[in-house]
Motif scaffolding. Structure first.
Motif, short mmCIF file in Angstrom:
data_model
loop_
_atom_site.label_atom_id
_atom_site.label_comp_id
_atom_site.label_asym_id
_atom_site.label_seq_id
_atom_site.Cartn_x
_atom_site.Cartn_y
_atom_site.Cartn_z
N VAL A 55 0.85 -1.19 0.00
CA VAL A 55 0.00 0.00 0.00
C VAL A 55 0.89 1.24 0.00
CG1 VAL A 55 -1.94 -1.10 1.17
CG2 VAL A 55 -0.17 0.02 2.53
N THR A 56 0.35 2.31 -0.56
CA THR A 56 1.09 3.57 -0.60
C THR A 56 1.00 4.26 0.76
OG1 THR A 56 0.51 3.82 -2.94
CG2 THR A 56 1.34 5.78 -1.81
N ALA A 57 2.15 4.54 1.36
CA ALA A 57 2.18 5.21 2.67
C ALA A 57 2.35 6.71 2.51
CB ALA A 57 3.30 4.64 3.53
N SER A 58 3.22 7.13 1.59
CA SER A 58 3.43 8.56 1.36
C SER A 58 4.06 8.77 0.00
CB SER A 58 4.33 9.17 2.45
OG SER A 58 5.64 8.65 2.37
N ALA A 116 4.57 -3.16 2.88
CA ALA A 116 4.15 -4.52 2.55
C ALA A 116 3.22 -5.07 3.62
CB ALA A 116 5.38 -5.41 2.39
N MET A 117 2.17 -5.77 3.17
CA MET A 117 1.18 -6.31 4.10
C MET A 117 0.80 -7.74 3.70
SD MET A 117 -1.24 -2.97 4.63
CE MET A 117 -1.37 -3.17 6.39
N ASP A 118 0.35 -8.50 4.70
CA ASP A 118 -0.11 -9.86 4.41
C ASP A 118 -1.63 -9.86 4.23
OD1 ASP A 118 -1.24 -9.74 6.95
OD2 ASP A 118 0.27 -11.03 7.88
N GLU A 119 -2.20 -11.05 4.10
CA GLU A 119 -3.65 -11.16 3.85
C GLU A 119 -4.49 -10.70 5.04
OE1 GLU A 119 -2.06 -15.27 5.04
OE2 GLU A 119 -1.43 -13.58 3.79
N HIS A 120 -3.88 -10.56 6.20
CA HIS A 120 -4.60 -10.08 7.39
C HIS A 120 -4.38 -8.58 7.62
CE1 HIS A 120 -5.30 -14.29 8.20
NE2 HIS A 120 -4.00 -14.52 8.26
N ARG A 121 -3.76 -7.94 6.65
CA ARG A 121 -3.47 -6.49 6.71
C ARG A 121 -2.46 -6.15 7.79
NH1 ARG A 121 -5.22 -3.81 2.32
NH2 ARG A 121 -5.64 -1.92 3.47
N SER A 122 -1.63 -7.12 8.14
CA SER A 122 -0.52 -6.86 9.07
C SER A 122 0.74 -6.63 8.24
CB SER A 122 -0.31 -8.05 10.01
OG SER A 122 -1.44 -8.25 10.82
N THR A 123 1.62 -5.74 8.71
CA THR A 123 2.84 -5.47 7.96
C THR A 123 3.77 -6.68 7.99
OG1 THR A 123 3.83 -4.45 9.92
CG2 THR A 123 2.73 -2.98 8.35
#
Length: 200
Positions: A55-58, A116-123
């Motif tokens: 995901v885009t952070a900044s 970067a994130m996994d399928e549980h939206r954890s980094t």
């Protein structure tokens, strides 16, 4: 080398024709279209390196150096410049090409920080980066330096907010293009002490 990747492994180029529906009221390609394509190529590059959803952070400032015309091809070239633990910086260079005249213009460069994130939206941790040239080392160091500058700026902004002095600030900005029209402050309401009326 385990859990390290080269810059070349994730380098990505996206090329797209600029069509009339992408134009703004001035007849040039809308900046939002180019920004959307930059976000797309940043994601592809980051996901290839991370091997995970990103995901885009900044986004660093996007300065448009030259307009893009309808009918031109734009190419967005993305490379991973820097990696931290769960984030990475993708550098993107955008060029436009007039297919008739063969004129090539550098329209803008920007840097996207992706997480970067996994399928549980954890980094998740991203692979390290193997640097193979002076240019790759320079880009890595430049991104690291920018990260340190951002930390300093955040601390300065917090300090300014906590130590804000109105008179000093007005003196500093008095020659800027602003007019200060402050209304007089209302007097603070008198505090009443419960039960005071009964005692008098």
């Amino acid at each position: 080398m385990e859990n390290y990747k080269t810059v070349a492994e994730s380098q990505t180029t996206l090329t797209e024709l600029m069509i009339p529906s992408y134009a703004n009221f001035g007849g040039k390609i809308h900046g939002g279209i180019i920004m959307g394509l930059m976000d797309k190529v940043a994601y592809v590059c980051a996901a290839k390196h991370a091997g995970a959803y990103c995901v885009t952070a900044s986004v660093d400032a996007i300065d448009f150096l030259a307009p893009v015309e309808v009918g031109e091809l734009i190419s967005l070239m993305a490379s991973v410049n820097y990696v931290s633990n769960t984030s990475l910086v993708v550098g993107i260079r955008v060029i436009s090409e007039n297919v008739k005249t063969k004129e090539v213009k550098h329209t803008n460069t920007s840097y996207f920080t992706m997480v970067a994130m996994d399928e549980h939206r954890s980094t998740v941790q991203v692979p390290g980066l193997i640097l193979k040239s002076d240019e790759e080392i320079r880009r890595f160091f430049q991104a690291f330096h920018k990260k340190e500058l951002k930390k300093y700026l955040r601390m300065e902004e917090k300090r300014m907010k906590n130590e804000f002095e109105i008179a000093e600030s007005i003196e500093i900005i008095k020659n800027e293009r602003c007019i200060i029209e402050m209304e007089p402050s209302a007097p603070a309401p008198l505090k009443t002490i419960p039960g005071a009326a009964e005692k008098s």
